[in-house]
Design a protein around this motif. Structure first.
Motif, PDB file in Angstrom:
ATOM      1  N   LYS A 197       0.858  -1.191   0.000  1.00  0.00           N
ATOM      2  CA  LYS A 197       0.000   0.000   0.000  1.00  0.00           C
ATOM      3  C   LYS A 197       0.889   1.234   0.000  1.00  0.00           C
ATOM      4  O   LYS A 197       1.536   1.543   1.004  1.00  0.00           O
ATOM      5  N   MET A 198       0.913   1.943  -1.124  1.00  0.00           N
ATOM      6  CA  MET A 198       1.825   3.076  -1.267  1.00  0.00           C
ATOM      7  C   MET A 198       1.103   4.249  -1.917  1.00  0.00           C
ATOM      8  O   MET A 198       0.362   4.069  -2.885  1.00  0.00           O
ATOM      9  N   ILE A 199       1.327   5.442  -1.372  1.00  0.00           N
ATOM     10  CA  ILE A 199       0.756   6.648  -1.967  1.00  0.00           C
ATOM     11  C   ILE A 199       1.821   7.741  -2.045  1.00  0.00           C
ATOM     12  O   ILE A 199       2.704   7.826  -1.187  1.00  0.00           O
ATOM     13  N   ILE A 200       1.710   8.553  -3.067  1.00  0.00           N
ATOM     14  CA  ILE A 200       2.575   9.718  -3.232  1.00  0.00           C
ATOM     15  C   ILE A 200       1.751  10.947  -2.897  1.00  0.00           C
ATOM     16  O   ILE A 200       0.731  11.216  -3.547  1.00  0.00           O
ATOM     17  N   ASN A 201       2.155  11.687  -1.865  1.00  0.00           N
ATOM     18  CA  ASN A 201       1.418  12.887  -1.474  1.00  0.00           C
ATOM     19  C   ASN A 201       1.704  14.036  -2.435  1.00  0.00           C
ATOM     20  O   ASN A 201       2.850  14.265  -2.802  1.00  0.00           O
ATOM     21  N   HIS A 202       0.651  14.759  -2.816  1.00  0.00           N
ATOM     22  CA  HIS A 202       0.724  15.905  -3.738  1.00  0.00           C
ATOM     23  C   HIS A 202       1.966  15.850  -4.642  1.00  0.00           C
ATOM     24  O   HIS A 202       2.909  16.616  -4.477  1.00  0.00           O
ATOM     25  N   PRO A 203       1.963  14.931  -5.610  1.00  0.00           N
ATOM     26  CA  PRO A 203       3.165  14.700  -6.428  1.00  0.00           C
ATOM     27  C   PRO A 203       3.666  15.919  -7.194  1.00  0.00           C
ATOM     28  O   PRO A 203       4.859  16.006  -7.495  1.00  0.00           O
ATOM     29  N   THR A 204       2.787  16.868  -7.486  1.00  0.00           N
ATOM     30  CA  THR A 204       3.206  18.032  -8.273  1.00  0.00           C
ATOM     31  C   THR A 204       3.529  19.248  -7.421  1.00  0.00           C
ATOM     32  O   THR A 204       3.821  20.314  -7.957  1.00  0.00           O
ATOM     33  N   ASP A 213       7.563  10.647 -14.069  1.00  0.00           N
ATOM     34  CA  ASP A 213       7.739  10.153 -12.697  1.00  0.00           C
ATOM     35  C   ASP A 213       6.454   9.500 -12.195  1.00  0.00           C
ATOM     36  O   ASP A 213       6.489   8.441 -11.549  1.00  0.00           O
ATOM     37  N   ILE A 214       5.336  10.147 -12.475  1.00  0.00           N
ATOM     38  CA  ILE A 214       4.045   9.603 -12.036  1.00  0.00           C
ATOM     39  C   ILE A 214       3.827   8.227 -12.641  1.00  0.00           C
ATOM     40  O   ILE A 214       3.438   7.277 -11.949  1.00  0.00           O
TER      41      ILE A 214
END
Length: 306
Positions: A197-204, A213-214
């Motif tokens: 379970k992995m999330i990227i916070n506010h990637p931009t 990258d996304i």
């Protein structure tokens, strides 16, 4: 023939119905070292009134799991599930496996990699890229910059141990404010170590993810978590609804999560932010099933609610 008033009422009802079952993984209510417009109790009441399914309290300085447990026990009639997690900033010892182990054993659902203490965040503030980032009410000790990598660009042993703990606990790894380059390495290692379970916070924002990258991070199994606060009216607005539509297209609906990141002064309350962004998505002709997935369905799975 539908009048302007009836059309407005119809849209409001549609938004109201879509919010039923929503899950906010990123609520910045207080008490906090930074000024907040509502506290954990008020955030709970707002979310319960809108019939949210769950709410996750996030603070940059402390684990809020005890607050969540006590509030849920005091107000069982809301039916709202309350959770929190730990951000690996200086206040918790940075990349501190003991703090992570304790948080997981206490019931934390998310471990955020460093945010305010990330060297990348500090550099972004110094360069002016993060000049609108909220400041604490009182001057805190200067942060000690943290990186997941050693001087040779390799992931450090404490980070590897933390990834193993997260994998064993089957909870969420969140990217915090590390750089996109760091996150690609860390999330690749996380996947290899069994983190699911992995999330990227506010990637931009601050993180600096490009479309490429996304796609890379989605390929590693990560969700892109976009902060509603950056797409609705208020102090933190940085992007247009059209830019959000593009970001959803890049990652795909199946890998996009929308969370409020709200509670800060000068912006809407979290639930009001959800109402506004759902309206934007409807204007963009995003389907109701896709909206439900992005504002609740994916997050519910990440929290093991289903």
């Amino acid at each position: 023939m539908m009048t302007a008033t009836s059309a407005t009422d119809s849209r409001a009802n549609q938004v109201r119905d879509l919010l039923v079952g929503a899950v906010d993984l990123h609520c910045h209510s207080g008490p906090a070292a930074m000024p907040r417009i509502l506290d954990h109790h008020e955030a709970m009441l707002d979310a319960a009134a809108a019939k949210f399914r769950a709410l996750v309290y996030k603070d940059h300085f402390y684990l809020g799991t005890a607050h969540a447990v006590i509030l849920e026990k005091l107000f069982p009639e809301t039916g709202l599930k309350l959770y929190s997690g730990l951000a690996l900033n200086n206040a918790s010892g940075g990349f501190n496996p003991h703090a992570v182990d304790h948080a997981i054993k206490l019931g934390a659902k998310i471990i955020w990699l460093p945010t305010l203490s990330a060297q990348h965040h500090i550099d972004a503030q110094t360069s002016g890229q993060a000049k609108t980032f909220p400041k604490t009410s009182q001057k805190m000790l200067d942060p000690i910059g943290l990186s997941a990598l050693d001087a040779n660009g390799r992931i450090t042993d404490p980070v590897k141990q933390i990834l193993d703990l997260i994998a064993e606990g089957d909870i969420i790894l969140a990217g915090g404010h590390l750089s996109a380059a760091e996150l690609c390495l860390v999330f690749d290692e996380a996947r290899a170590r069994g983190v699911k379970k992995m999330i990227i916070n506010h990637p931009t924002y601050i993180v600096g993810c490009t479309d490429a990258d996304i796609r890379t991070l989605v390929g590693l199994g990560a969700y892109m978590e976009h902060s509603i606060c950056m797409f609705v009216e208020g102090r933190s607005k940085k992007f247009t609804p059209q830019q959000l539509a593009h970001l959803i297209e890049v990652a795909g609906v199946d890998r996009t999560v929308l969370c409020s990141d709200l509670g800060l002064v000068g912006s809407p309350r979290p639930v009001d932010g959800y109402r506004e962004v759902v309206g934007h998505l409807l204007d963009l002709q995003v389907g109701e099933a896709d909206i439900r997935a992005m504002i609740g369905g994916h997050a519910a799975k990440l929290l093991n609610l289903d």
